[in-house]
Write an enzyme that holds these catalytic residues in place. Structure first.
Site, PDB file in Angstrom:
ATOM      1  N   GLU A   5       2.768  -2.347  -3.461  1.00 36.10           N
ATOM      2  CA  GLU A   5       4.076  -1.395  -2.970  1.00 36.10           C
ATOM      3  C   GLU A   5       4.764  -1.876  -1.968  1.00 36.10           C
ATOM      4  O   GLU A   5       4.968  -1.197  -0.828  1.00 36.10           O
ATOM      5  CB  GLU A   5       3.667   0.055  -2.811  1.00 36.10           C
ATOM      6  CG  GLU A   5       2.860   0.231  -4.168  1.00 36.10           C
ATOM      7  CD  GLU A   5       2.495   1.925  -4.218  1.00 36.10           C
ATOM      8  OE1 GLU A   5       2.215   2.660  -2.966  1.00 36.10           O
ATOM      9  OE2 GLU A   5       2.354   2.551  -5.368  1.00 36.10           O
ATOM     10  N   GLU A  17      -1.042   0.537 -11.659  1.00 34.55           N
ATOM     11  CA  GLU A  17      -1.667   1.995 -11.098  1.00 34.55           C
ATOM     12  C   GLU A  17      -0.835   2.988 -11.882  1.00 34.55           C
ATOM     13  O   GLU A  17       0.357   3.072 -12.140  1.00 34.55           O
ATOM     14  CB  GLU A  17      -1.049   2.125  -9.616  1.00 34.55           C
ATOM     15  CG  GLU A  17      -1.820   1.161  -8.692  1.00 34.55           C
ATOM     16  CD  GLU A  17      -1.576   1.881  -7.200  1.00 34.55           C
ATOM     17  OE1 GLU A  17      -1.382   3.090  -7.042  1.00 34.55           O
ATOM     18  OE2 GLU A  17      -1.792   0.968  -6.462  1.00 34.55           O
TER      19      GLU A  17
HETATM   20  C1  BGP Z   1      -0.068   4.268  -4.360  1.00 35.56           C
HETATM   21  C2  BGP Z   1      -1.041   3.210  -3.613  1.00 35.56           C
HETATM   22  C3  BGP Z   1      -2.376   3.504  -3.980  1.00 35.56           C
HETATM   23  C4  BGP Z   1      -3.047   4.841  -4.402  1.00 35.56           C
HETATM   24  C5  BGP Z   1      -1.971   5.643  -5.132  1.00 35.56           C
HETATM   25  C6  BGP Z   1      -2.286   7.297  -5.316  1.00 35.56           C
HETATM   26  O1  BGP Z   1       0.887   4.585  -3.733  1.00 35.56           O
HETATM   27  O2  BGP Z   1      -0.882   1.949  -3.706  1.00 35.56           O
HETATM   28  O3  BGP Z   1      -3.095   2.711  -2.801  1.00 35.56           O
HETATM   29  O4  BGP Z   1      -3.660   5.658  -3.424  1.00 35.56           O
HETATM   30  O5  BGP Z   1      -0.598   5.597  -4.663  1.00 35.56           O
HETATM   31  O6  BGP Z   1      -1.929   7.657  -4.058  1.00 35.56           O
HETATM   32  P1  BGP Z   1      -2.660   8.975  -3.287  1.00 35.56           P
HETATM   33  O7  BGP Z   1      -4.068   8.176  -3.106  1.00 35.56           O
HETATM   34  O8  BGP Z   1      -2.003   9.258  -2.110  1.00 35.56           O
HETATM   35  O9  BGP Z   1      -2.926  10.030  -4.281  1.00 35.56           O
END
Ligand code: BGP
Length: 493
Positions: free
Chosen positions: A198, A389
């Site tokens: 990201e 993701e």
């Molecule tokens: C993205 C990241 C991850 C992950 C995901 C979910 O932005 O790359 O590391 O954690 O989001 O977000 P969260 O864990 O805040 O729910």
């Protein structure tokens, strides 16, 4: 058959959210290790010391630390990355479960400070390298390909404290040494690589994305320039080591809609998309887009590239584009409408969309947005895509008989797979794979809590770090196994 033969189904994780093993194997401290636990209502903080010896903690997303701050881990604070979900000790058990589901690919990140404890050493830490050797060997035992993120929200704290981490170009040669070391060491074991997770989140949280304690337009521009050059160098190094290496970028992506058909809203929405496309434009096309250079001029941000830097960007373009997709967002120019702020991944929520339902954390659920996103990226770059993701954070309950009925995950993933199917079959998008986020429950990046669960596997750790860490198969575990076994043909419950 929408999904091509060899489609890469699997799951995704990140070292700082699941590895643990904080002070083991000669590992150094990294930026995420200095970030405390939070919740949806309590912001995560970052801890540092000033030269007068005073220890401070400040909210991660609002961090404005003085230049002489020394970030670190201090007694009395609770840092969730130190335990993660203890993959460091339980990786064999976890990989066996991934194998049971039939994963073709597993996305994990390497913890840079495990290999170069301060980021600045000349020689790597052999124990750290051995750990990943064992992990990759274990994955291969089950026929699972590793997809390795070189930097997922963690930077060795030595680099942050020495010169401000990614704000300073001196970080680039340290990074090159790290990339060359792991590229050579894991040649033949790792074929799929991502550079920065990201990369666009530098604009929302320089700490999280780059280990930088302050945010101004100039700082964000400097971080981005250094990371974009570093990313291009990683592509060149990994290709030089093994021309068979496939190296991708990674952007937090999402469709953005104008609230109305008022041309002003449509223009605002297009401009909001620049926040995503800027990074992709550089990483896929090899040069800075004009809208970004104009923005720098307007904001008084100083920016230039040497001929050598421009050449590096041009040559170091990625083989494929990867992205996270959780939600879409909406843009408006109407001050009244703008008051309806929505939550979303890393603050990218925009305003509320009246047509969409939201998750328990307020993120809009929008499978059609994924199809739009796939189309936009494919049309714009004509490079293969990889969704690395996607999924829904839910408050799963472990029943007394140790089952877990996470129907919401199944419904969410199914609708998004159907959107992918349509993008492949009806729109002709080239998609290589799909790794749902947090395939095993792990620590949330934005809140640091455990009870925001994404996984096919329930992990018995609670928000305060208590629990025995035992793993249990959720309903989605069996469903995902079937989806993979049928190459996405059978999506039924
Ligand atoms: C993205 C990241 C991850 C992950 C995901 C979910 O932005 O790359 O590391 O954690 O989001 O977000 P969260 O864990 O805040 O729910």
């Amino acid at each position: 058959m929408a999904f091509p033969k060899g489609f890469l189904w699997g799951g995704a994780t990140a070292a700082n959210q699941f590895e643990g093993g904080f002070a083991e194997g000669g590992k150094g401290v990294n930026s995420s290790d200095c970030t405390t636990r939070g919740s949806r209502t309590k912001l995560r903080t970052v801890t540092y010391k000033t030269p007068d010896g005073v220890i401070h903690e400040e909210p991660m997303f609002l961090l404005n630390a003085p230049e002489d701050a020394q970030f670190g881990v201090f007694p009395g604070y609770d840092y969730p990355s130190h335990q993660g979900i203890d993959f460091y000790h339980r990786f064999k058990e976890d990989i066996a479960l991934f194998g049971e589901m039939g994963f073709k690919v597993f996305r994990l990140s390497m913890n840079w400070a495990r290999i170069f404890p301060t980021g600045m050493e000349e020689t790597p830490n052999e124990e750290g390298l051995k750990f990943y050797d064992q992990v990759f060997d274990e994955l291969h035992k089950y026929g699972i390909k590793p997809l390795v993120t070189l930097s997922h929200y963690e930077t060795p704290i030595g680099l942050a404290n020495a010169w401000g981490s990614w704000t300073d170009a001196r970080t680039i040669p340290c990074w090159e040494r790290y990339v060359r070391t792991v590229g050579e060491r894991y040649k033949g074991k790792v074929e799929y690589w991502l550079t920065f997770n990201e990369i666009n989140i530098a604009a929302m949280s320089p700490w999280m994305s780059a280990g930088v304690g302050r945010r101004t337009p100039q700082i964000v521009a400097d971080i981005s320039k250094n990371q974009l050059i570093a990313s291009a160098k990683a592509v060149l190094i990994l290709h030089e080591i093994d021309p068979g290496n496939k190296v991708g970028n990674m952007v937090a992506y999402g469709a953005n809609y104008p609230y109305t058909c008022n041309p002003a809203d449509v223009l605002a929405s297009k401009q909001a998309m620049h926040g995503y496309h800027f990074y992709e434009d550089v990483q896929a096309r090899g040069y800075y887009p004009s809208y970004k250079l104009k923005e720098y001029e307007r904001e008084g941000v100083s920016f230039s590239l040497t001929d050598e830097e421009a050449e590096t960007l041009k040559k170091g373009t990625v083989d494929f584009l990867s992205f996270s997709y959780y939600m879409s967002s909406v843009t408006s120019t109407d001050p009244e409408i703008l008051k309806n702020k929505a939550d979303g991944n890393m603050g990218l929520g925009g305003i509320k969309n009246p047509y969409l339902k939201v998750s328990d954390w307020g993120w809009a659920i929008d499978p059609t947005g994924l199809r739009i996103a796939l189309n936009e990226l494919w049309e714009r770059y004509q490079k293969p895509l990889f969704i690395v993701e996607n999924s829904l954070g839910t408050q799963d309950v472990l029943e007394p008989d140790k089952t877990c009925h996470d129907q919401a995950h199944i419904d969410y993933l199914r609708s998004h797979i159907q959107a992918m199917e349509a993008a492949i079959e009806e729109d002709g998008v080239e998609l290589w794979g799909y790794t749902p986020w947090g395939c095993i429950d792990l620590v949330s990046a934005s809140t640091g809590e455990m009870h925001k669960r994404y996984g096919f596997i329930y992990v018995d750790y609670q928000d305060d770090g208590t629990g025995d860490g035992a793993r249990y198969r959720k309903d989605s575990f069996y469903w995902w196994k079937k989806v993979i076994a049928t190459n996405g043909e059978d999506l039924s419950d």
